[in-house]
Design a protein around this motif. Sequence first.
Motif, PDB file in Angstrom:
ATOM      1  N   ARG A 235       0.825  -1.209   0.000  1.00 54.54           N
ATOM      2  CA  ARG A 235       0.000   0.000   0.000  1.00 54.54           C
ATOM      3  C   ARG A 235       0.860   1.260   0.000  1.00 54.54           C
ATOM      4  O   ARG A 235       0.437   2.306  -0.504  1.00 54.54           O
ATOM      5  N   SER A 236       2.067   1.155   0.532  1.00 54.95           N
ATOM      6  CA  SER A 236       2.996   2.283   0.409  1.00 54.95           C
ATOM      7  C   SER A 236       3.445   2.448  -1.038  1.00 54.95           C
ATOM      8  O   SER A 236       3.632   3.571  -1.515  1.00 54.95           O
ATOM      9  N   LEU A 237       3.610   1.324  -1.744  1.00 52.98           N
ATOM     10  CA  LEU A 237       3.914   1.406  -3.176  1.00 52.98           C
ATOM     11  C   LEU A 237       2.807   2.152  -3.910  1.00 52.98           C
ATOM     12  O   LEU A 237       3.066   3.002  -4.775  1.00 52.98           O
ATOM     13  N   LEU A 238       1.564   1.850  -3.565  1.00 55.03           N
ATOM     14  CA  LEU A 238       0.433   2.539  -4.197  1.00 55.03           C
ATOM     15  C   LEU A 238       0.441   4.024  -3.848  1.00 55.03           C
ATOM     16  O   LEU A 238       0.157   4.881  -4.694  1.00 55.03           O
ATOM     17  N   GLY A 239       0.780   4.335  -2.587  1.00 60.13           N
ATOM     18  CA  GLY A 239       0.831   5.735  -2.177  1.00 60.13           C
ATOM     19  C   GLY A 239       1.893   6.508  -2.934  1.00 60.13           C
ATOM     20  O   GLY A 239       1.675   7.647  -3.366  1.00 60.13           O
ATOM     21  N   GLY A 298       4.454   9.232  10.144  1.00 59.59           N
ATOM     22  CA  GLY A 298       3.446  10.211  10.549  1.00 59.59           C
ATOM     23  C   GLY A 298       3.504  11.487   9.741  1.00 59.59           C
ATOM     24  O   GLY A 298       2.555  12.285   9.736  1.00 59.59           O
ATOM     25  N   LEU A 299       4.620  11.701   9.014  1.00 59.75           N
ATOM     26  CA  LEU A 299       4.722  12.874   8.145  1.00 59.75           C
ATOM     27  C   LEU A 299       3.889  12.724   6.880  1.00 59.75           C
ATOM     28  O   LEU A 299       3.603  13.716   6.207  1.00 59.75           O
ATOM     29  N   VAL A 300       3.507  11.501   6.526  1.00 63.81           N
ATOM     30  CA  VAL A 300       2.794  11.274   5.271  1.00 63.81           C
ATOM     31  C   VAL A 300       1.438  11.991   5.241  1.00 63.81           C
ATOM     32  O   VAL A 300       1.129  12.693   4.270  1.00 63.81           O
ATOM     33  N   PRO A 301       0.573  11.860   6.273  1.00 52.02           N
ATOM     34  CA  PRO A 301      -0.680  12.620   6.241  1.00 52.02           C
ATOM     35  C   PRO A 301      -0.444  14.131   6.200  1.00 52.02           C
ATOM     36  O   PRO A 301      -1.185  14.845   5.514  1.00 52.02           O
ATOM     37  N   SER A 356       6.488  11.664   0.368  1.00 54.01           N
ATOM     38  CA  SER A 356       7.080  10.527  -0.343  1.00 54.01           C
ATOM     39  C   SER A 356       8.283   9.911   0.368  1.00 54.01           C
ATOM     40  O   SER A 356       8.436   8.682   0.372  1.00 54.01           O
ATOM     41  N   VAL A 357       9.153  10.724   0.962  1.00 52.31           N
ATOM     42  CA  VAL A 357      10.396  10.190   1.523  1.00 52.31           C
ATOM     43  C   VAL A 357      10.129   9.152   2.621  1.00 52.31           C
ATOM     44  O   VAL A 357      10.754   8.077   2.628  1.00 52.31           O
ATOM     45  N   GLU A 428      -1.996   2.796  10.159  1.00 49.06           N
ATOM     46  CA  GLU A 428      -0.713   3.097  10.795  1.00 49.06           C
ATOM     47  C   GLU A 428      -0.261   4.522  10.465  1.00 49.06           C
ATOM     48  O   GLU A 428       0.320   5.211  11.304  1.00 49.06           O
ATOM     49  N   TYR A 429      -0.541   4.972   9.228  1.00 47.85           N
ATOM     50  CA  TYR A 429      -0.155   6.329   8.855  1.00 47.85           C
ATOM     51  C   TYR A 429      -0.879   7.357   9.724  1.00 47.85           C
ATOM     52  O   TYR A 429      -0.287   8.324  10.213  1.00 47.85           O
ATOM     53  N   LEU A 430      -2.183   7.152   9.904  1.00 46.52           N
ATOM     54  CA  LEU A 430      -2.975   8.086  10.705  1.00 46.52           C
ATOM     55  C   LEU A 430      -2.544   8.049  12.166  1.00 46.52           C
ATOM     56  O   LEU A 430      -2.412   9.097  12.818  1.00 46.52           O
TER      57      LEU A 430
END
Length: 631
Positions: A235-239, A298-301, A356-357, A428-430
Amino acid sequence: MSHQEHSSQFALLAQRRFAPFFWTQFLGAANDNLFKFAFTVLVTYQLSLDWLPRAQAGLVIGALFILPYVLFSATSGQLADKYDKTRLIRFIKSLEIAIMVIAAWGFFTVNVPALLGCVLLLGLHSTLFGPVKYAYLPQQLSERELTGGNGMVEMGTFVAILLGNVAGGILIATPQVGPQHVAIACLGLAVLGRLTAQVIPMSPAADPSLQINWNPVTETWRNLKLAHQQLAVFRSLLGISWMWFFGAVFLSNFPSFAKDVLHGNEQVASLLLVVFSVGIGVGSLLCELMSRRHVEIGLVPLGAIGMSIFAIDLYFASRGLPPADSLTIAQFMAQVAHWRVLADLCLVALFAGLYSVPMYALIQLRSQASHRARIIAANNILNAIFMIASSVAAGALLSSGLTIPQLFLVVGLANAVVAFYIFLIVPEYLLRFVAFIVSRLIYRFKVTGDESIPTTGPAVLVCNHVSFIDAVLVMAASPRPIRFLMDHRIFATPVLGWLFKLGKAIPIAPQKEDPATYEAAFAKARAVLDDGELLCIFPEGGITRDGTLQPFKGGVMKLLEGKEAMPVVPMALTNLWGSFFSRVESGTAMVKPFRRGLWSRVGLVAAEPLKANEVSPELLQRRVGDLLGRA
């Protein structure tokens, strides 16, 4: 000096195992972008072709470049595992010289079909290089150097993209001899890249016996299934692929946006790319600062929110700009309205870097080492599919009558929808975002001894229980996901209870109160450890009511039955008592906001792991008490 003792990641630039590879990658990225941007400007500003409309030129060039990623990524991933990576790099860089010889002829004769063919070949060159790049670094760098090495390569790539785009825009705009100058520059960079590749140390094959499957369809499907075995990775690949969809809409439309909307000349188009590249670079560097050297997803959102906000604002900033003849950079910058456009572009890119990083880092950390190159190949395939879809969708929307600012608006709104969906299916991201906010904006959270938390394999984390957000703070201290065994009453707490359920925390009730829930909780907890995950338990059995450490109950020993070698890490949360989320003398929590003001200092201290057969509730209580006394 050992590999682990470097003062900073920049010291790697003085070492042969890294520096020649870094400059080979740098020169290749610069060359790709110099060629592509110069060619895009050539067909957008200087030529008039009936069969290639100016507004569609950037989309066509972008689609041709990424088509080989779809066709050949699966094969390139296998090649990176089967052959010596250094020999493969040298072959790829020799191929680049041959491509640039053809490109030089195309520029000298202004042969657009030949240059379009070179775009396709350069895409093949980059497709072959991608998996090799990500497979080479883990072989040459130690575990402690890997994050810094990847950061250096990403930084170098952003700088190379920036310089390549600037140079391409400047060279192609040179009156009368622009195409010839581009041809010479591209060929020169290719030769330099081959020379640096010659100095890269040998990097033995990971799996020389691997049988290459030359069928790209079946191998692509196999790689995607391989990636899907780890859902967080897939799912990170999809993101990441969505981020490329999003970014491709901007990058491919900059020349037309500069010309038709901002009324600028070629240098203004270059300026947009400079601003965008600087934004991505700054965002990527901020990840290191904001994550405190951890992989902080946590930086992704946060990144997704910023991408949408500033993409939408870019639509409003670029509406109704007064018509003008071809503006120079000085004339463009003299108008205050254009500063808002540049600020939006920079911030869109900055938040894309924050988005992205961490996703890339998560993929590198959690992919199986033996299959990492093929997982990266799967990522490249998905990226290519999404970028082609981006070109098709953007082209269709523009053909249907949308303006470029309206296209940016649509993509900004779509990003909000996609991000919301991703965070629902990957909670997990949230959860990490909440942990990031709590540990950075509500408290000043200091972690000591976090190296004691195992980076791989199962372990039990044992911690004191001071407040309703103890689990959030423990989560913020670890780059790995943690499952929690916690009091069932906390699940009834508004908002926090929902978050803990989302994070698959395991509710436990006292054995006398609810024997069935008690036994089910321990069965689930042991299954978590059997799966190789981290589990955190609060052995006091409930949140302290007076701020002191309560006796540890025997449940932790039940959890460790039959797991004699299991690491057990004592931990202590410090200075939380008396804060908003803890109980006070009245026994009530969360009733008096800002009780201790904003950014009050709290901490977590971790001790060296113990083996399960060495521990007892009393010993663990003493160790946690010692940590509290030391804080």
